[in-house]
Structures are given as C-alpha cells and as structure tokens.
Design a protein around this motif. Structure first.
Motif, PDB file in Angstrom:
ATOM      1  N   ARG A   1     -24.634 -22.396  18.658  1.00 43.36           N
ATOM      2  CA  ARG A   1     -24.848 -23.838  18.533  1.00 43.36           C
ATOM      3  C   ARG A   1     -23.506 -24.515  18.334  1.00 43.36           C
ATOM      4  N   ASN A   2     -23.250 -25.545  19.111  1.00 41.03           N
ATOM      5  CA  ASN A   2     -22.025 -26.321  18.985  1.00 41.03           C
ATOM      6  C   ASN A   2     -22.404 -27.742  18.591  1.00 41.03           C
ATOM      7  N   GLN A   3     -22.375 -28.004  17.324  1.00 39.22           N
ATOM      8  CA  GLN A   3     -22.681 -29.346  16.813  1.00 39.22           C
ATOM      9  C   GLN A   3     -21.407 -30.171  16.875  1.00 39.22           C
ATOM     10  N   VAL A   4     -21.453 -31.308  17.542  1.00 41.03           N
ATOM     11  CA  VAL A   4     -20.281 -32.167  17.690  1.00 41.03           C
ATOM     12  C   VAL A   4     -20.561 -33.494  17.005  1.00 41.03           C
ATOM     13  N   GLY A   5     -19.591 -33.997  16.291  1.00 44.09           N
ATOM     14  CA  GLY A   5     -19.774 -35.294  15.655  1.00 44.09           C
ATOM     15  C   GLY A   5     -18.632 -35.647  14.731  1.00 44.09           C
ATOM     16  N   GLN A   6     -18.944 -36.548  13.831  1.00 42.45           N
ATOM     17  CA  GLN A   6     -17.936 -37.054  12.896  1.00 42.45           C
ATOM     18  C   GLN A   6     -18.645 -37.468  11.602  1.00 42.45           C
ATOM     19  N   LEU A   7     -18.043 -37.128  10.478  1.00 43.50           N
ATOM     20  CA  LEU A   7     -18.543 -37.522   9.163  1.00 43.50           C
ATOM     21  C   LEU A   7     -17.369 -37.974   8.303  1.00 43.50           C
ATOM     22  N   PRO A   8     -17.622 -38.817   7.332  1.00 43.87           N
ATOM     23  CA  PRO A   8     -16.534 -39.221   6.441  1.00 43.87           C
ATOM     24  C   PRO A   8     -16.210 -38.114   5.438  1.00 43.87           C
ATOM     25  N   ASP A   9     -14.927 -37.920   5.199  1.00 43.65           N
ATOM     26  CA  ASP A   9     -14.493 -36.994   4.168  1.00 43.65           C
ATOM     27  C   ASP A   9     -14.948 -37.586   2.831  1.00 43.65           C
ATOM     28  N   PRO A  10     -15.690 -36.834   2.005  1.00 46.44           N
ATOM     29  CA  PRO A  10     -16.214 -37.404   0.758  1.00 46.44           C
ATOM     30  C   PRO A  10     -15.128 -37.826  -0.229  1.00 46.44           C
ATOM     31  N   ARG A  11     -13.945 -37.235  -0.128  1.00 45.75           N
ATOM     32  CA  ARG A  11     -12.871 -37.584  -1.053  1.00 45.75           C
ATOM     33  C   ARG A  11     -12.080 -38.804  -0.595  1.00 45.75           C
ATOM     34  N   THR A  12     -11.827 -38.877   0.711  1.00 46.21           N
ATOM     35  CA  THR A  12     -10.939 -39.929   1.212  1.00 46.21           C
ATOM     36  C   THR A  12     -11.668 -41.008   2.003  1.00 46.21           C
ATOM     37  N   GLY A  13     -12.853 -40.678   2.491  1.00 48.62           N
ATOM     38  CA  GLY A  13     -13.587 -41.613   3.332  1.00 48.62           C
ATOM     39  C   GLY A  13     -13.124 -41.618   4.779  1.00 48.62           C
ATOM     40  N   ARG A  14     -12.057 -40.887   5.086  1.00 48.27           N
ATOM     41  CA  ARG A  14     -11.558 -40.822   6.461  1.00 48.27           C
ATOM     42  C   ARG A  14     -12.488 -39.978   7.329  1.00 48.27           C
ATOM     43  N   PRO A  15     -12.635 -40.359   8.604  1.00 43.40           N
ATOM     44  CA  PRO A  15     -13.520 -39.593   9.492  1.00 43.40           C
ATOM     45  C   PRO A  15     -12.957 -38.202   9.793  1.00 43.40           C
ATOM     46  N   VAL A  16     -13.831 -37.218   9.771  1.00 44.91           N
ATOM     47  CA  VAL A  16     -13.480 -35.841  10.103  1.00 44.91           C
ATOM     48  C   VAL A  16     -14.316 -35.441  11.314  1.00 44.91           C
ATOM     49  N   GLN A  17     -13.653 -35.045  12.389  1.00 42.68           N
ATOM     50  CA  GLN A  17     -14.338 -34.613  13.611  1.00 42.68           C
ATOM     51  C   GLN A  17     -14.720 -33.143  13.473  1.00 42.68           C
ATOM     52  N   PHE A  18     -15.858 -32.777  14.052  1.00 38.46           N
ATOM     53  CA  PHE A  18     -16.243 -31.367  14.092  1.00 38.46           C
ATOM     54  C   PHE A  18     -16.844 -31.048  15.443  1.00 38.46           C
ATOM     55  N   GLY A  19     -16.893 -29.754  15.762  1.00 36.59           N
ATOM     56  CA  GLY A  19     -17.342 -29.306  17.074  1.00 36.59           C
ATOM     57  C   GLY A  19     -16.149 -29.091  17.990  1.00 36.59           C
ATOM     58  N   LEU A  20     -16.414 -28.575  19.185  1.00 37.35           N
ATOM     59  CA  LEU A  20     -15.326 -28.264  20.109  1.00 37.35           C
ATOM     60  C   LEU A  20     -14.600 -29.503  20.605  1.00 37.35           C
ATOM     61  N   ALA A  21     -15.327 -30.417  21.220  1.00 37.35           N
ATOM     62  CA  ALA A  21     -14.721 -31.628  21.785  1.00 37.35           C
ATOM     63  C   ALA A  21     -15.829 -32.604  22.114  1.00 37.35           C
ATOM     64  N   LYS A  22     -15.488 -33.876  22.188  1.00 39.05           N
ATOM     65  CA  LYS A  22     -16.467 -34.874  22.565  1.00 39.05           C
ATOM     66  C   LYS A  22     -17.016 -34.512  23.945  1.00 39.05           C
ATOM     67  N   GLY A  23     -18.332 -34.447  24.044  1.00 43.53           N
ATOM     68  CA  GLY A  23     -18.967 -34.106  25.308  1.00 43.53           C
ATOM     69  C   GLY A  23     -19.233 -32.633  25.490  1.00 43.53           C
ATOM     70  N   SER A  24     -18.682 -31.770  24.613  1.00 42.57           N
ATOM     71  CA  SER A  24     -18.915 -30.335  24.780  1.00 42.57           C
ATOM     72  C   SER A  24     -20.394 -30.015  24.596  1.00 42.57           C
ATOM     73  N   ALA A  25     -20.844 -28.967  25.254  1.00 39.62           N
ATOM     74  CA  ALA A  25     -22.266 -28.644  25.362  1.00 39.62           C
ATOM     75  C   ALA A  25     -22.871 -28.174  24.041  1.00 39.62           C
ATOM     76  N   ASP A  26     -24.206 -28.237  23.990  1.00 43.86           N
ATOM     77  CA  ASP A  26     -24.962 -27.855  22.796  1.00 43.86           C
ATOM     78  C   ASP A  26     -24.842 -26.371  22.475  1.00 43.86           C
ATOM     79  N   LEU A  27     -24.854 -25.543  23.497  1.00 40.90           N
ATOM     80  CA  LEU A  27     -24.741 -24.101  23.316  1.00 40.90           C
ATOM     81  C   LEU A  27     -23.515 -23.618  24.073  1.00 40.90           C
ATOM     82  N   VAL A  28     -22.654 -22.869  23.397  1.00 39.62           N
ATOM     83  CA  VAL A  28     -21.465 -22.307  24.027  1.00 39.62           C
ATOM     84  C   VAL A  28     -21.345 -20.845  23.644  1.00 39.62           C
ATOM     85  N   GLY A  29     -20.679 -20.092  24.489  1.00 36.27           N
ATOM     86  CA  GLY A  29     -20.495 -18.672  24.216  1.00 36.27           C
ATOM     87  C   GLY A  29     -19.942 -17.987  25.442  1.00 36.27           C
TER      88      GLY A  29
END
Length: 116
Positions: free
Chosen positions: A26-54
């Motif tokens: 599973r490749n979950q892609v998105g962005q959440l705020p860092d709880p300490r700083t409030g700055r956005p943190v990106q996660f996942g491979l890349a914007k547009g990357s597929a749901d399942l990778v391997g």
C-alpha cells in the motif's frame, strides 16, 4: 467512493497474495501537519504515485538463465467510474516508459491481467 476503492484494493491484495512472483504494498500519499511545528509533512512516494506498488519477479534472457530481476509494478485502484488525475496518469506513463508494469485495476481480474 474511497471506501469502495479500499475494498477493491483489499480484494486485489488478497487475490494476488498467493502469487510468489508478485509483491505489492500500500502506498498512501498525502500531507499532514507536523504536530510540533504545524508545517506540512509529505508522505508516500510522490504525488500521483499508485495505490499499490512493488515488483514482479521475472526470469531474464538465456545468457542469464536462472537469474531473476524484480520489475517495478504500480497499480492504481479505481472504481468502475473512477478516473485518473493528471498526476496519476503521468505516474503510470513514466513507470511504463521505464520498463515497469503499470495499470488501472478495477477488480482482481484487472490486477491479474496487468501483472501477467
């Protein structure tokens, strides 16, 4: 709609889970705020990357008999009416051009066809 895609994704993971030559994650892609700083943190491979990778393990040319390589695999999960974003289409195109396996899966049968 996301819940339907999640269900299709789970069915595909279970449907391909018995194959020894394919491993998808599973490749979950998105962005959440860092709880300490409030700055956005990106996660996942890349914007547009597929749901399942391997990868899919394949045997290579006769001069390399017995050796195997892992070919990158990328499956975008969609419902019957789901459509790709521009970023998702670009991701799949880039993976294919690089020699990887990529496609849109709306069912376990679709996923099996893509990895074959």
């Amino acid at each position: 709609m996301a819940n339907v895609e999640t269900k299709i994704q789970q069915e595909i993971r279970l449907g391909l889970g018995t194959r020894e030559d394919v491993r998808l994650f599973r490749n979950q892609v998105g962005q959440l705020p860092d709880p300490r700083t409030g700055r956005p943190v990106q996660f996942g491979l890349a914007k547009g990357s597929a749901d399942l990778v391997g990868w899919k393990t394949v045997e290579v040319t006769p001069d390399m008999v017995g050796q195997k390589v892992a070919v990158f695999a990328s499956l975008e999960i969609k419902t019957d009416t789901g459509r790709l974003s521009k970023h998702q289409q670009t991701w799949l195109d880039v993976v294919r051009r690089a020699g990887g396996i990529a496609g849109i899966a709306r069912s376990v049968d679709d996923a099996l066809r893509i990895v074959e």
